[in-house]
Design a protein around this motif. Structure first.
Motif, PDB file in Angstrom:
ATOM      1  N   TYR A 182       0.833  -1.211   0.000  1.00 28.43           N
ATOM      2  CA  TYR A 182       0.000   0.000   0.000  1.00 28.43           C
ATOM      3  C   TYR A 182       0.867   1.261   0.000  1.00 28.43           C
ATOM      4  O   TYR A 182       0.549   2.243  -0.683  1.00 28.43           O
ATOM      5  CB  TYR A 182      -0.928   0.006   1.215  1.00 28.43           C
ATOM      6  CG  TYR A 182      -2.163  -0.848   1.063  1.00 28.43           C
ATOM      7  CD1 TYR A 182      -3.028  -0.669  -0.006  1.00 28.43           C
ATOM      8  CD2 TYR A 182      -2.472  -1.830   1.996  1.00 28.43           C
ATOM      9  CE1 TYR A 182      -4.163  -1.451  -0.149  1.00 28.43           C
ATOM     10  CE2 TYR A 182      -3.607  -2.611   1.864  1.00 28.43           C
ATOM     11  CZ  TYR A 182      -4.448  -2.424   0.788  1.00 28.43           C
ATOM     12  OH  TYR A 182      -5.571  -3.201   0.654  1.00 28.43           O
ATOM     13  N   THR A 183       1.951   1.232   0.775  1.00 24.02           N
ATOM     14  CA  THR A 183       2.829   2.398   0.838  1.00 24.02           C
ATOM     15  C   THR A 183       3.463   2.685  -0.518  1.00 24.02           C
ATOM     16  O   THR A 183       3.495   3.843  -0.973  1.00 24.02           O
ATOM     17  CB  THR A 183       3.924   2.187   1.890  1.00 24.02           C
ATOM     18  OG1 THR A 183       3.318   1.934   3.169  1.00 24.02           O
ATOM     19  CG2 THR A 183       4.814   3.412   2.002  1.00 24.02           C
ATOM     20  N   CYS A 184       3.956   1.650  -1.168  1.00 22.92           N
ATOM     21  CA  CYS A 184       4.573   1.836  -2.494  1.00 22.92           C
ATOM     22  C   CYS A 184       3.545   2.333  -3.510  1.00 22.92           C
ATOM     23  O   CYS A 184       3.828   3.247  -4.303  1.00 22.92           O
ATOM     24  CB  CYS A 184       5.196   0.528  -2.971  1.00 22.92           C
ATOM     25  SG  CYS A 184       6.599  -0.039  -1.978  1.00 22.92           S
ATOM     26  N   LEU A 185       2.351   1.747  -3.478  1.00 20.40           N
ATOM     27  CA  LEU A 185       1.319   2.145  -4.432  1.00 20.40           C
ATOM     28  C   LEU A 185       0.881   3.591  -4.213  1.00 20.40           C
ATOM     29  O   LEU A 185       0.749   4.375  -5.162  1.00 20.40           O
ATOM     30  CB  LEU A 185       0.123   1.202  -4.313  1.00 20.40           C
ATOM     31  CG  LEU A 185      -1.028   1.418  -5.305  1.00 20.40           C
ATOM     32  CD1 LEU A 185      -0.514   1.310  -6.741  1.00 20.40           C
ATOM     33  CD2 LEU A 185      -2.135   0.395  -5.062  1.00 20.40           C
ATOM     34  N   ILE A 186       0.679   3.953  -2.941  1.00 17.90           N
ATOM     35  CA  ILE A 186       0.262   5.324  -2.635  1.00 17.90           C
ATOM     36  C   ILE A 186       1.366   6.313  -2.991  1.00 17.90           C
ATOM     37  O   ILE A 186       1.096   7.405  -3.510  1.00 17.90           O
ATOM     38  CB  ILE A 186      -0.124   5.441  -1.151  1.00 17.90           C
ATOM     39  CG1 ILE A 186      -1.417   4.659  -0.901  1.00 17.90           C
ATOM     40  CG2 ILE A 186      -0.308   6.891  -0.739  1.00 17.90           C
ATOM     41  CD1 ILE A 186      -1.768   4.529   0.559  1.00 17.90           C
ATOM     42  N   ALA A 187       2.618   5.943  -2.711  1.00 18.33           N
ATOM     43  CA  ALA A 187       3.732   6.832  -3.056  1.00 18.33           C
ATOM     44  C   ALA A 187       3.787   7.070  -4.565  1.00 18.33           C
ATOM     45  O   ALA A 187       4.012   8.208  -5.018  1.00 18.33           O
ATOM     46  CB  ALA A 187       5.046   6.236  -2.564  1.00 18.33           C
ATOM     47  N   LEU A 188       3.582   6.028  -5.349  1.00 15.47           N
ATOM     48  CA  LEU A 188       3.580   6.183  -6.801  1.00 15.47           C
ATOM     49  C   LEU A 188       2.427   7.067  -7.265  1.00 15.47           C
ATOM     50  O   LEU A 188       2.607   7.955  -8.109  1.00 15.47           O
ATOM     51  CB  LEU A 188       3.496   4.807  -7.475  1.00 15.47           C
ATOM     52  CG  LEU A 188       4.747   3.923  -7.398  1.00 15.47           C
ATOM     53  CD1 LEU A 188       4.453   2.546  -7.981  1.00 15.47           C
ATOM     54  CD2 LEU A 188       5.908   4.579  -8.129  1.00 15.47           C
ATOM     55  N   VAL A 189       1.242   6.823  -6.700  1.00 15.27           N
ATOM     56  CA  VAL A 189       0.066   7.601  -7.110  1.00 15.27           C
ATOM     57  C   VAL A 189       0.226   9.071  -6.734  1.00 15.27           C
ATOM     58  O   VAL A 189      -0.033   9.980  -7.538  1.00 15.27           O
ATOM     59  CB  VAL A 189      -1.207   7.005  -6.479  1.00 15.27           C
ATOM     60  CG1 VAL A 189      -2.406   7.923  -6.724  1.00 15.27           C
ATOM     61  CG2 VAL A 189      -1.487   5.627  -7.052  1.00 15.27           C
ATOM     62  N   VAL A 190       0.668   9.312  -5.497  1.00 17.13           N
ATOM     63  CA  VAL A 190       0.814  10.696  -5.034  1.00 17.13           C
ATOM     64  C   VAL A 190       1.898  11.418  -5.818  1.00 17.13           C
ATOM     65  O   VAL A 190       1.718  12.567  -6.262  1.00 17.13           O
ATOM     66  CB  VAL A 190       1.119  10.713  -3.521  1.00 17.13           C
ATOM     67  CG1 VAL A 190       1.495  12.123  -3.068  1.00 17.13           C
ATOM     68  CG2 VAL A 190      -0.086  10.220  -2.727  1.00 17.13           C
ATOM     69  N   ALA A 191       3.047  10.747  -5.995  1.00 13.22           N
ATOM     70  CA  ALA A 191       4.125  11.374  -6.764  1.00 13.22           C
ATOM     71  C   ALA A 191       3.689  11.641  -8.199  1.00 13.22           C
ATOM     72  O   ALA A 191       3.970  12.712  -8.760  1.00 13.22           O
ATOM     73  CB  ALA A 191       5.362  10.473  -6.739  1.00 13.22           C
ATOM     74  N   GLY A 192       2.979  10.673  -8.790  1.00 15.94           N
ATOM     75  CA  GLY A 192       2.492  10.879 -10.151  1.00 15.94           C
ATOM     76  C   GLY A 192       1.504  12.021 -10.258  1.00 15.94           C
ATOM     77  O   GLY A 192       1.536  12.803 -11.219  1.00 15.94           O
TER      78      GLY A 192
END
Length: 275
Positions: A14-24
């Motif tokens: 979840y952390t990796c996915l959220i980090a990717l979404v937020v950064a994107g």
């Protein structure tokens, strides 16, 4: 048999996915020029297509570009407001737990007062009093989301104060400031992080709802709430895409962050940490 993912693995995913979404979202919001969301009356009310994956609105603006720009604004508001609320909650909770009975009574009275008024109504009142806009919305959300975490921090500090090692530190002549920084604050870090993460989706939803009602961000800004508000007047004409796609993106972000917070809270709970 299919192996079930444990909570620690879920938190990492979840952390990796959220980090990717937020950064994107932040990169896309900053990279998309204003001309990409400008009105184009030759492309009005187009349904989703390869050239416009989310379709266009009544003014011919690309909804994907507007959604990404609006999502970056919502994430900024949610991050800043949640961080301010979490810091206020820690400070107020510690003050109530270590202060005099009068301070504790005053803090509890303020918490009951804020929690007794619906968040949406209180945010609207604060935002309207401060002239609406981004500043009023930030202050309104930050001023209404600290109460639950503050009460939790207060209870945690009061429990820690009764521990034996705190009494030993006092016998050894340690000051209250030393005890606070070396004993109390390290124990409050997990509650702070979980509270911050769980506050984040509430802040995003309140930003979108207040902007949807017209008391938040100005109409010229491509916020998710503004896009959803504009889409309501065209739903009866069959234009479903201005409401469905931006709304689905907002709900998806909120659900991801909420699941991360719940799994992180379960990990920090000693009764469920090994699941």
């Amino acid at each position: 048999m299919k192996r079930r993912l444990n909570r620690r693995t879920k938190v990492v995913l979840y952390t990796c996915l959220i980090a990717l979404v937020v950064a994107g979202a932040f990169i896309a919001g900053a990279a998309i020029p204003d001309s990409a969301v400008a009105a184009d009356f030759t492309s009005t009310r187009q349904p989703p297509s390869w050239s416009h994956p989310f379709g266009t609105d009544a003014l011919g603006r690309d909804l994907l570009a507007r959604t990404l720009k609006g999502l970056s604004i919502s994430l900024t508001v949610g991050t800043v407001a949640s961080l301010i609320s979490a810091v206020v909650a820690v400070l107020v909770g510690i003050a109530a737990a270590v202060g005099s009975p009068r301070v504790d009574a005053a803090v509890n009275w303020c918490i009951d007062l804020v929690m007794g008024v619906p968040h949406t109504v209180l945010i609207i009142l604060i935002s309207f009093a401060l002239g609406r806009g981004l500043w009023g919305l930030l202050v309104g959300i930050a001023a209404t989301h600290w109460t639950s975490l503050a009460r939790l921090i207060r209870g945690e500090v009061m429990q820690l104060r009764s521990q034996q090692y705190i009494a030993v530190s006092r016998k050894l002549g340690k000051s209250s400031g030393w005890i606070l920084t070396h004993h109390l604050l390290p124990h409050l870090v997990p509650q702070f992080i979980v509270g911050l993460i769980l506050m984040f989706p509430h802040a995003i939803l309140h930003e979108a709802s207040i902007s949807f009602l017209g008391y938040g961000l100005p109409p010229e800004q491509p916020a998710i709430g503004i896009i959803l508000s504009e889409s309501m007047q065209y739903l009866s004409t069959g234009m479903w895409w201005p409401a469905v796609f931006p709304g689905a993106v907002l709900v998806g972000i909120v659900l991801l962050v909420d699941r991360l917070g719940e799994n992180l809270r379960m990990i920090l709970d000693p009764y469920s940490a090994q699941e």
